[in-house]
Design a protein around this motif. Structure first.
Motif, PDB file in Angstrom:
ATOM      1  N   ALA A 185      35.828  44.493  42.401  1.00  0.00           N
ATOM      2  CA  ALA A 185      35.566  44.412  40.949  1.00  0.00           C
ATOM      3  C   ALA A 185      36.841  44.128  40.163  1.00  0.00           C
ATOM      4  CB  ALA A 185      34.920  45.703  40.467  1.00  0.00           C
ATOM      5  N   SER A 186      37.953  44.711  40.588  1.00  0.00           N
ATOM      6  CA  SER A 186      39.190  44.542  39.825  1.00  0.00           C
ATOM      7  C   SER A 186      39.691  43.098  39.889  1.00  0.00           C
ATOM      8  CB  SER A 186      40.269  45.491  40.351  1.00  0.00           C
ATOM      9  OG  SER A 186      40.585  45.127  41.677  1.00  0.00           O
ATOM     10  N   ARG A 187      39.163  42.312  40.824  1.00  0.00           N
ATOM     11  CA  ARG A 187      39.535  40.889  40.905  1.00  0.00           C
ATOM     12  C   ARG A 187      38.482  39.993  40.257  1.00  0.00           C
ATOM     13  NH1 ARG A 187      44.028  40.470  44.350  1.00  0.00           N
ATOM     14  NH2 ARG A 187      44.566  42.596  44.872  1.00  0.00           N
ATOM     15  N   ASN A 188      37.608  40.604  39.462  1.00  0.00           N
ATOM     16  CA  ASN A 188      36.576  39.826  38.770  1.00  0.00           C
ATOM     17  C   ASN A 188      35.594  39.160  39.744  1.00  0.00           C
ATOM     18  OD1 ASN A 188      35.292  38.855  36.470  1.00  0.00           O
ATOM     19  ND2 ASN A 188      36.413  36.916  36.556  1.00  0.00           N
ATOM     20  N   ILE A 189      35.365  39.839  40.861  1.00  0.00           N
ATOM     21  CA  ILE A 189      34.364  39.360  41.827  1.00  0.00           C
ATOM     22  C   ILE A 189      33.201  40.346  41.789  1.00  0.00           C
ATOM     23  CG2 ILE A 189      33.885  38.892  44.265  1.00  0.00           C
ATOM     24  CD1 ILE A 189      36.973  38.425  44.556  1.00  0.00           C
ATOM     25  N   THR A 190      32.002  39.842  41.529  1.00  0.00           N
ATOM     26  CA  THR A 190      30.842  40.731  41.543  1.00  0.00           C
ATOM     27  C   THR A 190      30.091  40.568  42.862  1.00  0.00           C
ATOM     28  OG1 THR A 190      29.316  39.135  40.535  1.00  0.00           O
ATOM     29  CG2 THR A 190      30.582  40.551  39.033  1.00  0.00           C
ATOM     30  N   CYS A 191      29.438  41.643  43.259  1.00  0.00           N
ATOM     31  CA  CYS A 191      28.636  41.600  44.483  1.00  0.00           C
ATOM     32  C   CYS A 191      27.325  42.335  44.216  1.00  0.00           C
ATOM     33  CB  CYS A 191      29.400  42.258  45.636  1.00  0.00           C
ATOM     34  SG  CYS A 191      28.505  42.185  47.203  1.00  0.00           S
TER      35      CYS A 191
END
Ligand code: NDP
Length: 247
Positions: free
Chosen positions: A173-179
């Motif tokens: 999340a902190s890298r702007n990646i959602t899952c």
């Protein structure tokens, strides 16, 4: 077009739900990588998308092998230089009652459905972290939430995917990646065509909306989760099941 310039890998997109997802993402402007064990079929799906005005390439890959997952990512980067979206859709069933289920039936299903998602997610993560942007969507199943007699292997793999989804969501999340995970109910594809009529009838009775789902019902929700409109959604399981599971 909501997905213009995005690059998407869709595993298991040679037919069924994966094909519908790839077609929908392409319609919304994404460049898509069609993938499956059947390379010829992957070429056909990619060619059809190109004929419809979209951009697509085909990469033959068996997600249960880490080397194939890495090659899938490499060939995507060689072609387009980035990866914005990974859809872990490839999945299989090997149904049997627990007492009769062989180790091979257990292992094969876990290897494709769960390890396959690990292989592909691990392979794209470095690139997405570098881009500081990404969308990972795992196709789970209502069976992973409810269980199903005769599908202990499949249910375990799909429940495992839900835990995997939430862990990856927290890690990245902190890298702007959602899952996120999408949990289809009973969708008309080759996979469900193999069920016997009694099982189909009993499944239908569990659907409040009173009809089977289509691959396109699932594809539209996946496309939404890939879009900027879903930027603030992560770690969720979205059911596309006509109301079968209400949490
Ligand atoms: P299909 O059987 O119609 O298609 C499965 C796809 O997965 C094919 O494209 C197949 O391609 C690919 N695939 C299978 N094994 C591998 C592998 N080892 N490596 C790469 N690709 C593989 O299934 P559906 O479209 O119905 O299902 C798609 C996903 O949705 C699955 O994860 C399934 O569990 C899930 N799902 C389906 C539901 C339904 O009702 N249909 C309900 C809930 C979830 P190829 O043969 O070329 O390898």
């Amino acid at each position: 077009m909501k997905l213009a310039e995005k690059v998407a890998i869709v595993t298991g997109s040679t037919r069924g739900i994966g094909q519908a997802i790839a077609e929908e993402l392409a319609r919304q402007g994404a460049k898509v990588v069609i993938s499956g064990r059947n390379g010829e079929r992957a070429q056909q799906v990619a060619a059809a998308i190109q004929e419809a005005g979209g951009e697509a390439i085909a990469v033959q890959a068996d997600v249960s092998h880490m080397a194939d997952a890495q090659r899938l990512v490499k060939e995507t980067l060689d072609r387009w230089g980035r990866i914005d979206i990974l859809i872990n859709n490839a999945g299989i069933t090997r149904d049997n009652l627990l007492l009769r289920m062989s180790e091979e039936e257990w292992d094969t299903v876990l290897q494709v459905n769960l390890k396959g998602a690990f292989n592909c997610t691990k392979s794209v993560t470095r690139q997405m972290m570098k881009q500081r942007q990404g969308r990972i969507i795992n196709i789970t199943s209502v069976v992973g939430q409810m269980g199903n007699a005769g599908q202990a292997n499949y249910a375990a793999s799909k429940a495992g995917l839900i835990g995997f989804t939430k862990s990856v969501a927290r890690e990245l999340a902190s890298r702007n990646i959602t899952c996120n995970a999408v949990a289809p109910g009973y969708i008309q594809t080759d996979m469900t065509a193999a069920l016997d009529d009694a099982v189909k009838d009993s499944l239908k009775q569990q659907i409040p909306l009173g009809r089977l789902g289509t691959p396109e019902d699932v594809a539209r929700v996946v496309a939404f989760l890939c879009s900027d409109d879903a930027a603030y959604i992560t770690g969720q399981v979205i059911n596309v099941d006509g109301g079968m599971v209400m949490t």
